[in-house]
Design a protein around this motif. Structure first.
Motif, mmCIF file in Angstrom:
data_model
loop_
_atom_site.group_PDB
_atom_site.id
_atom_site.type_symbol
_atom_site.label_atom_id
_atom_site.label_comp_id
_atom_site.label_asym_id
_atom_site.label_seq_id
_atom_site.Cartn_x
_atom_site.Cartn_y
_atom_site.Cartn_z
ATOM 1 N N LYS A 49 0.832 -1.209 0.000
ATOM 2 C CA LYS A 49 0.000 0.000 0.000
ATOM 3 C C LYS A 49 0.866 1.259 0.000
ATOM 4 C CE LYS A 49 -4.168 -1.829 2.144
ATOM 5 N NZ LYS A 49 -5.063 -1.766 3.306
ATOM 6 N N MET A 50 1.961 1.224 0.753
ATOM 7 C CA MET A 50 2.863 2.380 0.777
ATOM 8 C C MET A 50 3.460 2.641 -0.590
ATOM 9 S SD MET A 50 5.008 2.083 4.314
ATOM 10 C CE MET A 50 6.025 3.488 3.893
ATOM 11 N N VAL A 51 3.913 1.591 -1.241
ATOM 12 C CA VAL A 51 4.544 1.745 -2.551
ATOM 13 C C VAL A 51 3.556 2.304 -3.559
ATOM 14 C CG1 VAL A 51 5.622 0.535 -4.479
ATOM 15 C CG2 VAL A 51 6.252 -0.041 -2.154
ATOM 16 N N VAL A 70 12.932 7.578 11.050
ATOM 17 C CA VAL A 70 12.403 6.536 11.933
ATOM 18 C C VAL A 70 13.089 6.604 13.293
ATOM 19 C CG1 VAL A 70 12.272 4.043 12.281
ATOM 20 C CG2 VAL A 70 11.591 5.035 10.101
ATOM 21 N N MET A 71 14.390 6.806 13.315
ATOM 22 C CA MET A 71 15.106 6.939 14.587
ATOM 23 C C MET A 71 14.574 8.129 15.381
ATOM 24 S SD MET A 71 18.957 5.877 13.309
ATOM 25 C CE MET A 71 19.716 6.928 14.495
ATOM 26 N N TRP A 72 14.283 9.219 14.700
ATOM 27 C CA TRP A 72 13.747 10.406 15.353
ATOM 28 C C TRP A 72 12.350 10.147 15.909
ATOM 29 C CZ3 TRP A 72 9.836 13.807 13.303
ATOM 30 C CH2 TRP A 72 9.656 14.969 14.043
ATOM 31 N N LEU A 73 11.509 9.445 15.140
ATOM 32 C CA LEU A 73 10.176 9.105 15.633
ATOM 33 C C LEU A 73 10.269 8.251 16.892
ATOM 34 C CD1 LEU A 73 8.362 8.319 12.253
ATOM 35 C CD2 LEU A 73 7.942 10.285 13.755
ATOM 36 N N ARG A 74 11.207 7.326 16.906
ATOM 37 C CA ARG A 74 11.416 6.506 18.108
ATOM 38 C C ARG A 74 11.895 7.360 19.276
ATOM 39 N NH1 ARG A 74 14.266 1.538 14.976
ATOM 40 N NH2 ARG A 74 12.391 0.304 14.600
ATOM 41 N N ALA A 75 12.772 8.322 18.999
ATOM 42 C CA ALA A 75 13.277 9.207 20.048
ATOM 43 C C ALA A 75 12.162 10.073 20.634
ATOM 44 C CB ALA A 75 14.403 10.082 19.503
ATOM 45 N N LEU A 76 11.121 10.312 19.838
ATOM 46 C CA LEU A 76 9.968 11.066 20.337
ATOM 47 C C LEU A 76 9.093 10.224 21.260
ATOM 48 C CD1 LEU A 76 8.795 12.976 17.136
ATOM 49 C CD2 LEU A 76 9.927 13.938 19.145
ATOM 50 N N GLY A 77 9.380 8.926 21.314
ATOM 51 C CA GLY A 77 8.635 8.054 22.202
ATOM 52 C C GLY A 77 7.698 7.086 21.513
ATOM 53 N N LEU A 78 7.695 7.059 20.196
ATOM 54 C CA LEU A 78 6.842 6.115 19.483
ATOM 55 C C LEU A 78 7.466 4.726 19.527
ATOM 56 C CD1 LEU A 78 5.920 8.925 18.333
ATOM 57 C CD2 LEU A 78 5.340 7.702 16.257
ATOM 58 N N ASP A 79 6.636 3.714 19.780
ATOM 59 C CA ASP A 79 7.144 2.348 19.726
ATOM 60 C C ASP A 79 7.072 1.854 18.282
ATOM 61 O OD1 ASP A 79 4.513 1.381 19.197
ATOM 62 O OD2 ASP A 79 4.137 1.067 21.323
ATOM 63 N N ASP A 80 7.545 0.641 18.051
ATOM 64 C CA ASP A 80 7.623 0.122 16.680
ATOM 65 C C ASP A 80 6.263 0.059 15.995
ATOM 66 O OD1 ASP A 80 10.349 -0.092 16.836
ATOM 67 O OD2 ASP A 80 10.371 -2.245 17.195
ATOM 68 N N SER A 81 5.230 -0.330 16.716
ATOM 69 C CA SER A 81 3.906 -0.405 16.090
ATOM 70 C C SER A 81 3.390 0.985 15.734
ATOM 71 C CB SER A 81 2.907 -1.137 16.989
ATOM 72 O OG SER A 81 2.654 -0.407 18.175
ATOM 73 N N GLN A 82 3.701 1.975 16.547
ATOM 74 C CA GLN A 82 3.291 3.347 16.249
ATOM 75 C C GLN A 82 4.070 3.917 15.068
ATOM 76 O OE1 GLN A 82 4.032 4.685 20.269
ATOM 77 N NE2 GLN A 82 1.847 5.057 20.607
ATOM 78 N N VAL A 83 5.349 3.588 14.994
ATOM 79 C CA VAL A 83 6.155 4.026 13.847
ATOM 80 C C VAL A 83 5.615 3.387 12.571
ATOM 81 C CG1 VAL A 83 8.432 3.896 12.757
ATOM 82 C CG2 VAL A 83 8.247 4.518 15.171
ATOM 83 N N ALA A 84 5.309 2.107 12.629
ATOM 84 C CA ALA A 84 4.755 1.414 11.455
ATOM 85 C C ALA A 84 3.438 2.061 11.032
ATOM 86 C CB ALA A 84 4.553 -0.067 11.761
ATOM 87 N N LYS A 85 2.582 2.366 11.984
ATOM 88 C CA LYS A 85 1.293 3.008 11.686
ATOM 89 C C LYS A 85 1.520 4.392 11.056
ATOM 90 C CE LYS A 85 -3.196 3.711 12.189
ATOM 91 N NZ LYS A 85 -4.194 3.044 11.416
ATOM 92 N N MET A 86 2.465 5.136 11.598
ATOM 93 C CA MET A 86 2.777 6.465 11.076
ATOM 94 C C MET A 86 3.256 6.378 9.628
ATOM 95 S SD MET A 86 2.920 9.718 11.890
ATOM 96 C CE MET A 86 3.329 10.078 13.570
ATOM 97 N N LEU A 87 4.106 5.413 9.339
ATOM 98 C CA LEU A 87 4.638 5.279 7.983
ATOM 99 C C LEU A 87 3.590 4.794 6.992
ATOM 100 C CD1 LEU A 87 8.183 3.807 8.661
ATOM 101 C CD2 LEU A 87 7.524 6.188 8.290
#
Length: 110
Positions: A49-51, A70-87
């Motif tokens: 879907k992203m592609v 992605v590293m910055w999103l994690r530094a903001l406190g997002l966990d892996d599932s939240q980063v995946a959802k954001m992307l």
């Protein structure tokens, strides 16, 4: 890309939108990018879907552009599932915006 799970319709969409500009990068850019997204926890369906939604994100530099976001999103406190959802909901984050010039200042403003 069909070996990576893309349907015939999705491949037609990519070809009609981007044609030959997209094809040369499959081995060198797109496959490593897709592998990285899978390692982040995105499902094959989410990656497809992203592609289709924003293929130009995959033309960005993985090491210099996408991974730092992605590293910055994690530094903001997002966990892996939240980063995946954001992307998956905002794939342009890893292909359109400068981390230093756009993303960080906007979040800091909030």
């Amino acid at each position: 890309l069909s070996s990576l799970g893309f349907s015939a319709g999705e491949l037609r969409t990519l070809k009609s939108r981007y044609g030959c500009r997209f094809a040369p990068d499959v081995e060198n850019k797109i496959k490593p990018f897709l592998q990285w997204l899978s390692e982040l926890g995105l499902s094959d369906l989410e990656v497809c879907k992203m592609v289709v939604a924003f293929p130009m994100a995959f033309r960005s530099r993985l090491e210099e552009t996408s991974k730092p976001v992605v590293m910055w999103l994690r530094a903001l406190g997002l966990d892996d599932s939240q980063v995946a959802k954001m992307l998956t909901t905002h794939p342009h984050l890893i292909g359109s915006y400068s981390l230093e010039k756009t993303l960080k200042p906007r979040v800091q403003w909030l």
